[in-house]
Scaffold this motif. Sequence first.
Motif, PDB file in Angstrom:
ATOM      1  N   VAL A  39       0.873  -1.165   0.000  1.00  0.00           N
ATOM      2  CA  VAL A  39       0.000   0.000   0.000  1.00  0.00           C
ATOM      3  C   VAL A  39       0.919   1.226   0.000  1.00  0.00           C
ATOM      4  N   THR A  40       1.110   1.763  -1.190  1.00  0.00           N
ATOM      5  CA  THR A  40       1.989   2.919  -1.386  1.00  0.00           C
ATOM      6  C   THR A  40       1.151   4.196  -1.481  1.00  0.00           C
ATOM      7  N   PRO A  41       1.782   5.364  -1.355  1.00  0.00           N
ATOM      8  CA  PRO A  41       1.022   6.609  -1.530  1.00  0.00           C
ATOM      9  C   PRO A  41       0.312   6.687  -2.887  1.00  0.00           C
ATOM     10  N   ALA A  42       0.954   6.222  -3.948  1.00  0.00           N
ATOM     11  CA  ALA A  42       0.326   6.251  -5.275  1.00  0.00           C
ATOM     12  C   ALA A  42      -0.900   5.339  -5.321  1.00  0.00           C
ATOM     13  N   LEU A  43      -0.836   4.181  -4.656  1.00  0.00           N
ATOM     14  CA  LEU A  43      -1.978   3.271  -4.615  1.00  0.00           C
ATOM     15  C   LEU A  43      -3.122   3.902  -3.825  1.00  0.00           C
ATOM     16  N   VAL A  44      -2.819   4.535  -2.717  1.00  0.00           N
ATOM     17  CA  VAL A  44      -3.841   5.198  -1.897  1.00  0.00           C
ATOM     18  C   VAL A  44      -4.508   6.309  -2.703  1.00  0.00           C
ATOM     19  N   GLU A  45      -3.718   7.089  -3.432  1.00  0.00           N
ATOM     20  CA  GLU A  45      -4.259   8.190  -4.236  1.00  0.00           C
ATOM     21  C   GLU A  45      -5.153   7.660  -5.358  1.00  0.00           C
ATOM     22  N   TRP A  46      -4.746   6.559  -5.986  1.00  0.00           N
ATOM     23  CA  TRP A  46      -5.504   5.978  -7.089  1.00  0.00           C
ATOM     24  C   TRP A  46      -6.815   5.376  -6.609  1.00  0.00           C
ATOM     25  N   TYR A  47      -6.792   4.730  -5.430  1.00  0.00           N
ATOM     26  CA  TYR A  47      -7.946   4.004  -4.902  1.00  0.00           C
ATOM     27  C   TYR A  47      -8.543   4.825  -3.770  1.00  0.00           C
ATOM     28  N   VAL A  48      -8.986   6.010  -4.096  1.00  0.00           N
ATOM     29  CA  VAL A  48      -9.352   7.038  -3.125  1.00  0.00           C
ATOM     30  C   VAL A  48     -10.298   6.561  -2.034  1.00  0.00           C
ATOM     31  N   SER A  49     -11.300   5.752  -2.376  1.00  0.00           N
ATOM     32  CA  SER A  49     -12.327   5.426  -1.391  1.00  0.00           C
ATOM     33  C   SER A  49     -12.050   4.170  -0.577  1.00  0.00           C
ATOM     34  N   GLY A  50     -10.936   3.498  -0.815  1.00  0.00           N
ATOM     35  CA  GLY A  50     -10.690   2.233  -0.148  1.00  0.00           C
ATOM     36  C   GLY A  50     -10.104   2.367   1.246  1.00  0.00           C
ATOM     37  N   ASP A  51     -10.457   1.402   2.110  1.00  0.00           N
ATOM     38  CA  ASP A  51      -9.816   1.352   3.420  1.00  0.00           C
ATOM     39  C   ASP A  51      -8.557   0.495   3.314  1.00  0.00           C
ATOM     40  N   THR A  52      -7.835   0.376   4.405  1.00  0.00           N
ATOM     41  CA  THR A  52      -6.552  -0.331   4.394  1.00  0.00           C
ATOM     42  C   THR A  52      -6.711  -1.775   3.933  1.00  0.00           C
ATOM     43  N   GLU A  53      -7.748  -2.451   4.396  1.00  0.00           N
ATOM     44  CA  GLU A  53      -7.947  -3.848   4.015  1.00  0.00           C
ATOM     45  C   GLU A  53      -8.162  -3.980   2.502  1.00  0.00           C
ATOM     46  N   GLU A  54      -8.949  -3.084   1.921  1.00  0.00           N
ATOM     47  CA  GLU A  54      -9.173  -3.119   0.474  1.00  0.00           C
ATOM     48  C   GLU A  54      -7.879  -2.837  -0.288  1.00  0.00           C
ATOM     49  N   LEU A  55      -7.105  -1.893   0.188  1.00  0.00           N
ATOM     50  CA  LEU A  55      -5.848  -1.554  -0.468  1.00  0.00           C
ATOM     51  C   LEU A  55      -4.849  -2.709  -0.379  1.00  0.00           C
ATOM     52  N   GLU A  56      -4.810  -3.391   0.758  1.00  0.00           N
ATOM     53  CA  GLU A  56      -3.933  -4.553   0.885  1.00  0.00           C
ATOM     54  C   GLU A  56      -4.370  -5.659  -0.068  1.00  0.00           C
ATOM     55  N   TYR A  57      -5.674  -5.814  -0.276  1.00  0.00           N
ATOM     56  CA  TYR A  57      -6.167  -6.816  -1.222  1.00  0.00           C
ATOM     57  C   TYR A  57      -5.725  -6.475  -2.651  1.00  0.00           C
ATOM     58  N   VAL A  58      -5.742  -5.190  -3.002  1.00  0.00           N
ATOM     59  CA  VAL A  58      -5.270  -4.761  -4.319  1.00  0.00           C
ATOM     60  C   VAL A  58      -3.790  -5.114  -4.482  1.00  0.00           C
ATOM     61  N   ALA A  59      -2.977  -4.832  -3.454  1.00  0.00           N
ATOM     62  CA  ALA A  59      -1.548  -5.159  -3.512  1.00  0.00           C
ATOM     63  C   ALA A  59      -1.342  -6.673  -3.619  1.00  0.00           C
ATOM     64  N   LEU A  60      -2.123  -7.442  -2.880  1.00  0.00           N
ATOM     65  CA  LEU A  60      -2.054  -8.907  -2.952  1.00  0.00           C
ATOM     66  C   LEU A  60      -2.411  -9.396  -4.354  1.00  0.00           C
ATOM     67  N   THR A  61      -3.430  -8.809  -4.955  1.00  0.00           N
ATOM     68  CA  THR A  61      -3.847  -9.190  -6.305  1.00  0.00           C
ATOM     69  C   THR A  61      -2.753  -8.881  -7.321  1.00  0.00           C
ATOM     70  N   GLU A  62      -2.104  -7.737  -7.181  1.00  0.00           N
ATOM     71  CA  GLU A  62      -0.994  -7.389  -8.077  1.00  0.00           C
ATOM     72  C   GLU A  62       0.145  -8.402  -7.934  1.00  0.00           C
ATOM     73  N   ALA A  63       0.421  -8.808  -6.708  1.00  0.00           N
ATOM     74  CA  ALA A  63       1.472  -9.805  -6.481  1.00  0.00           C
ATOM     75  C   ALA A  63       1.072 -11.152  -7.085  1.00  0.00           C
ATOM     76  N   ALA A  64      -0.211 -11.502  -7.024  1.00  0.00           N
ATOM     77  CA  ALA A  64      -0.675 -12.752  -7.625  1.00  0.00           C
ATOM     78  C   ALA A  64      -0.500 -12.715  -9.145  1.00  0.00           C
ATOM     79  N   ARG A  65      -0.731 -11.555  -9.762  1.00  0.00           N
ATOM     80  CA  ARG A  65      -0.503 -11.420 -11.209  1.00  0.00           C
ATOM     81  C   ARG A  65       0.984 -11.585 -11.531  1.00  0.00           C
ATOM     82  N   ALA A  66       1.823 -11.037 -10.683  1.00  0.00           N
ATOM     83  CA  ALA A  66       3.269 -11.192 -10.893  1.00  0.00           C
ATOM     84  C   ALA A  66       3.681 -12.651 -10.702  1.00  0.00           C
TER      85      ALA A  66
END
Length: 168
Positions: A31-58
């Motif tokens: 959960v980086t500042p750029a991710l927080v800015e992009w996903y404006v309405s998300g809470d920490t748990e949602e943002l961590e899920y986005v980061a986890l999903t990106e890692a799964a794609r990698a």
Amino acid sequence: MRVYLPCTLSALARTAAAGELGPAPLTGFAVTPALVEWYVSGDTEELEYVALTEAARASLRMIAADLADGVTAPARRVVIAADVPDADVQVSPDVAERGRVRLGAPVPMRLIQAAHVDEESAVPDVEAAALALKAADAGDDDAQFTVDGAEAHELLWYATQEIPDVLG
């Protein structure tokens, strides 16, 4: 900082045997500042899920590379969740890579909090997605549908003490 590190079953086995994930540098997602800015309405748990999903794609890309190299491990995406010192984390300056980070040091097992791994029933879909990835990247809609099919599988959560069971 919680970091999600893409991995494969083979790399997870090496990590368990060596007692650390490495060598550095390692690419991960957080959960980086750029991710927080992009996903404006998300809470920490949602943002961590986005980061986890990106890692799964990698992880899927790592599996595709392994298949191209003739590695015969089961095609199961793996993401390692670790809490690493902020000083070891460098955030990507590229805003398009919103959650990408680089770690400047190996990650010892004591910092690994969990492993997220595809269930065995996902293997056919993950393998098909890995084989279709190049075509999907080139814009093939059918190949993208295949990749999306693998991403529809949720990763299972395993505590670090369960990693030997996952590998066995």
